[in-house]
Design a protein around this motif. Sequence first.
Motif, PDB file in Angstrom:
ATOM      1  N   CYS A  76       0.852  -1.192   0.000  1.00 54.41           N
ATOM      2  CA  CYS A  76       0.000   0.000   0.000  1.00 54.41           C
ATOM      3  C   CYS A  76       0.889   1.244   0.000  1.00 54.41           C
ATOM      4  O   CYS A  76       2.066   1.175   0.366  1.00 54.41           O
ATOM      5  N   ARG A  78       1.062   3.631   2.025  1.00 54.04           N
ATOM      6  CA  ARG A  78       1.612   3.913   3.355  1.00 54.04           C
ATOM      7  C   ARG A  78       2.913   3.145   3.580  1.00 54.04           C
ATOM      8  O   ARG A  78       3.896   3.691   4.067  1.00 54.04           O
ATOM      9  N   THR A  82       6.707   4.649   3.899  1.00 60.98           N
ATOM     10  CA  THR A  82       7.549   4.312   5.041  1.00 60.98           C
ATOM     11  C   THR A  82       8.922   3.853   4.576  1.00 60.98           C
ATOM     12  O   THR A  82       9.945   4.265   5.132  1.00 60.98           O
ATOM     13  N   THR A 124      -3.435   6.944  -5.697  1.00 60.73           N
ATOM     14  CA  THR A 124      -3.702   7.351  -4.323  1.00 60.73           C
ATOM     15  C   THR A 124      -3.928   8.856  -4.283  1.00 60.73           C
ATOM     16  O   THR A 124      -3.271   9.599  -4.993  1.00 60.73           O
ATOM     17  N   HIS A 132       0.868  10.486   5.408  1.00 65.17           N
ATOM     18  CA  HIS A 132       2.095   9.696   5.555  1.00 65.17           C
ATOM     19  C   HIS A 132       3.339  10.579   5.539  1.00 65.17           C
ATOM     20  O   HIS A 132       4.451  10.085   5.571  1.00 65.17           O
TER      21      HIS A 132
END
Length: 160
Positions: A76, A78, A82, A124, A132
């Motif tokens: 995803c 996110r 990260t 997205t 994020h």
Amino acid sequence: SAATRQRRHDAKEQEVAEATIFYIDGRPIKNVKEFKYLGRILDDEDDDSPAIARNLKRARQKWGMIGRIISKEGACPRAMATFYKAILLSVLLYGSESWVLSKSMLRNLESFHRRCARYIRAGTSERMLMGHGLVLTARRLFQWRGCYRLISISGPGPRQ
């Protein structure tokens, strides 16, 4: 004038520095244009562009490897953000605390950052990425890291 005297003084100091020879165990140390120290490229012009170019190259390589794997696994946005923040920013910004950035150097860094954000953002919304911490300009990112100093040089020079 005082500025002219300072330039002459600086030129004399530079001549003395260039003529100085250092020795280790009786052998002279060779003068070089650039060298690596603690993984960072330093040069005799005190120009940060070789270090930035090296970091960009490494970050692109890492993103190429990581981006393919995490997108193939269906991560995803996110998770991708990260990975970007944890791995790529540490590679990209290594040594950045002492960089003095020209506008062109900053543009190169921002371009890479935006390219990665677009890749992560595919499909997205920008609002989701903001959560994020990815919708940052490189300028804001460097300010946040405490290492943003932009110089503006008029006339010809290596940092134009």
